[in-house]
Design a protein around this motif. Structure first.
Motif, mmCIF file in Angstrom:
data_model
loop_
_atom_site.group_PDB
_atom_site.id
_atom_site.type_symbol
_atom_site.label_atom_id
_atom_site.label_comp_id
_atom_site.label_asym_id
_atom_site.label_seq_id
_atom_site.Cartn_x
_atom_site.Cartn_y
_atom_site.Cartn_z
ATOM 1 N N SER A 167 66.928 59.319 71.887
ATOM 2 C CA SER A 167 65.756 58.620 71.358
ATOM 3 C C SER A 167 64.656 58.490 72.391
ATOM 4 N N THR A 168 65.023 58.245 73.660
ATOM 5 C CA THR A 168 64.026 58.112 74.728
ATOM 6 C C THR A 168 63.249 59.404 74.924
ATOM 7 N N ASN A 169 63.917 60.526 74.705
ATOM 8 C CA ASN A 169 63.259 61.823 74.844
ATOM 9 C C ASN A 169 62.517 62.259 73.588
ATOM 10 N N GLY A 170 62.363 61.338 72.615
ATOM 11 C CA GLY A 170 61.576 61.632 71.421
ATOM 12 C C GLY A 170 62.349 62.271 70.288
ATOM 13 N N GLY A 171 63.686 62.286 70.377
ATOM 14 C CA GLY A 171 64.480 62.895 69.321
ATOM 15 C C GLY A 171 64.420 62.114 68.018
ATOM 16 N N LYS A 172 64.456 62.825 66.908
ATOM 17 C CA LYS A 172 64.491 62.221 65.580
ATOM 18 C C LYS A 172 65.706 62.772 64.838
ATOM 19 N N LEU A 173 66.379 61.900 64.112
ATOM 20 C CA LEU A 173 67.618 62.278 63.432
ATOM 21 C C LEU A 173 67.561 61.892 61.961
ATOM 22 N N ILE A 174 67.738 62.882 61.077
ATOM 23 C CA ILE A 174 67.850 62.623 59.646
ATOM 24 C C ILE A 174 69.233 63.097 59.198
ATOM 25 N N ILE A 175 70.016 62.179 58.697
ATOM 26 C CA ILE A 175 71.357 62.493 58.211
ATOM 27 C C ILE A 175 71.297 62.631 56.698
ATOM 28 N N VAL A 176 71.781 63.748 56.186
ATOM 29 C CA VAL A 176 71.803 63.993 54.743
ATOM 30 C C VAL A 176 73.233 64.312 54.329
ATOM 31 N N THR A 177 73.739 63.612 53.335
ATOM 32 C CA THR A 177 75.104 63.869 52.871
ATOM 33 C C THR A 177 75.174 63.742 51.361
ATOM 34 N N GLY A 178 76.201 64.323 50.782
ATOM 35 C CA GLY A 178 76.448 64.174 49.351
ATOM 36 C C GLY A 178 77.379 63.001 49.114
ATOM 37 N N VAL A 179 77.044 62.146 48.173
ATOM 38 C CA VAL A 179 77.919 61.013 47.867
ATOM 39 C C VAL A 179 79.270 61.525 47.359
ATOM 40 N N SER A 180 79.272 62.724 46.743
ATOM 41 C CA SER A 180 80.510 63.313 46.221
ATOM 42 C C SER A 180 81.071 64.394 47.143
ATOM 43 N N ASP A 181 80.709 64.359 48.424
ATOM 44 C CA ASP A 181 81.261 65.330 49.373
ATOM 45 C C ASP A 181 82.763 65.100 49.504
ATOM 46 N N PRO A 182 83.591 66.120 49.190
ATOM 47 C CA PRO A 182 85.041 65.951 49.267
ATOM 48 C C PRO A 182 85.609 66.234 50.653
ATOM 49 N N VAL A 183 84.754 66.601 51.600
ATOM 50 C CA VAL A 183 85.217 66.978 52.938
ATOM 51 C C VAL A 183 84.971 65.851 53.927
ATOM 52 N N PHE A 184 83.707 65.480 54.104
ATOM 53 C CA PHE A 184 83.336 64.392 55.003
ATOM 54 C C PHE A 184 82.850 63.221 54.159
ATOM 55 N N SER A 185 83.519 62.112 54.277
ATOM 56 C CA SER A 185 83.237 60.957 53.431
ATOM 57 C C SER A 185 81.853 60.375 53.684
ATOM 58 N N ALA A 186 81.068 60.221 52.611
ATOM 59 C CA ALA A 186 79.770 59.568 52.721
ATOM 60 C C ALA A 186 79.941 58.112 53.141
#
Length: 283
Positions: A167-186
């Motif tokens: 964050s100090t270096n100006g990084g921006k993070l947008i996390i996008v996931t599927g509520v019905s993702d069967p692999v990685f739990s939302a």
């Protein structure tokens, strides 16, 4: 596997433990319970976090209901301690993308669910310490075998919320996931994001979380599956415009626009043409 029916050879068919009719019933029941929480019944559960669904209401065999509960409650050891997160109930459970990861479609004694076929290589040769080439993932013991993954977990698990340098270096993070993702739990990702917020007073200046109702793993499903977070990320980084919402579309709903809100706000119907995103606001 415990509830998988047998074929004429006496072989258990993993893919048939839950039929498509079973999953359709689950999806329809979840929609009936939670679809209107955002002010409009349109097949999209925007208020996914508020969806409190009890599978005991389903018209299914007791064993199938118990299996569904175990799936959505997440893996636990014999002491009831959580090994991995539970999952949100959402309509995308009936989509092909959910079945292919969780159940597969093999009609032989050898399952082809991706969670099994991919795990048989990664767990056996990489995640277990020491490696066990002949390990049978179907018989993974949540008490005895889970600790054998801790050494690689220390290397791989992306659980840190200390993003100070980023964050100090100006990084921006947008996390996008599927509520019905069967692999990685939302739910797991939501919980991590909430911890990120708690651990960083300025988290809103560099991180945003978007959950797409009905979407399976990185796409597919029967909900919102067409969104452009890259443009939002560029606008945030280059112009300082933090993404409060994104416009989206769906292959399942031709001609309809969707509003997807940055967590924790919910796209809420306020009146007008239900096919227009302008008829929704983030609340």
């Amino acid at each position: 596997m415990k509830i998988a029916p047998k074929n004429e050879k006496g072989e258990k068919i993993f893919a048939n433990a839950l039929t498509q009719d079973d999953l359709d019933k689950l999806s329809h029941a979840v929609l009936e319970k939670c679809d209107g929480l955002d002010g409009l019944k349109d097949g999209i559960i925007n208020a996914w976090e508020a969806c409190k669904f009890d599978p005991k209401s389903l018209n299914l065999d007791k064993q199938k209901i118990e299996a569904i509960e175990k799936i959505f409650n997440g893996a636990k050891n014999s002491k009831g301690e959580q090994i991995y997160s539970g999952w949100f109930y959402d309509s995308g459970v009936s989509a092909e993308g959910w079945r292919q990861w969780k159940l597969g479609d093999s009609q032989s004694a050898k399952p082809n669910a991706r969670n099994i076929t991919l795990s048989s290589g990664s767990v056996n040769y990489y995640f277990l310490t020491p490696a066990q080439p002949n390990f049978d993932t179907i018989n993974f013991d949540f008490d005895k075998d889970t600790p054998k993954t801790f050494e690689t977990a220390a290397i791989n698990d992306a659980i840190s919320t200390d993003l100070n340098t980023f964050s100090t270096n100006g990084g921006k993070l947008i996390i996008v996931t599927g509520v019905s993702d069967p692999v990685f739990s939302a739910k797991d990702q939501r919980d991590w994001f909430k911890k990120l917020e708690a651990d960083n007073e300025n988290s809103q200046n560099f991180a945003a979380f978007f959950a797409l109702p009905g979407m399976n793993h990185c796409g597919g499903g029967n909900g919102i599956d067409d969104v452009d977070p890259l443009s939002a990320l560029e606008a945030w980084h280059e112009k300082g415009e933090a993404p409060k919402s994104m416009l989206a579309k769906s292959k399942s709903y031709a001609g309809k626009e969707f509003l997807v809100c940055a967590y924790p706000k919910v796209a809420t119907y306020v009146g007008g043409d239900a096919s227009k995103a302008s008829s929704f606001v983030c609340k």
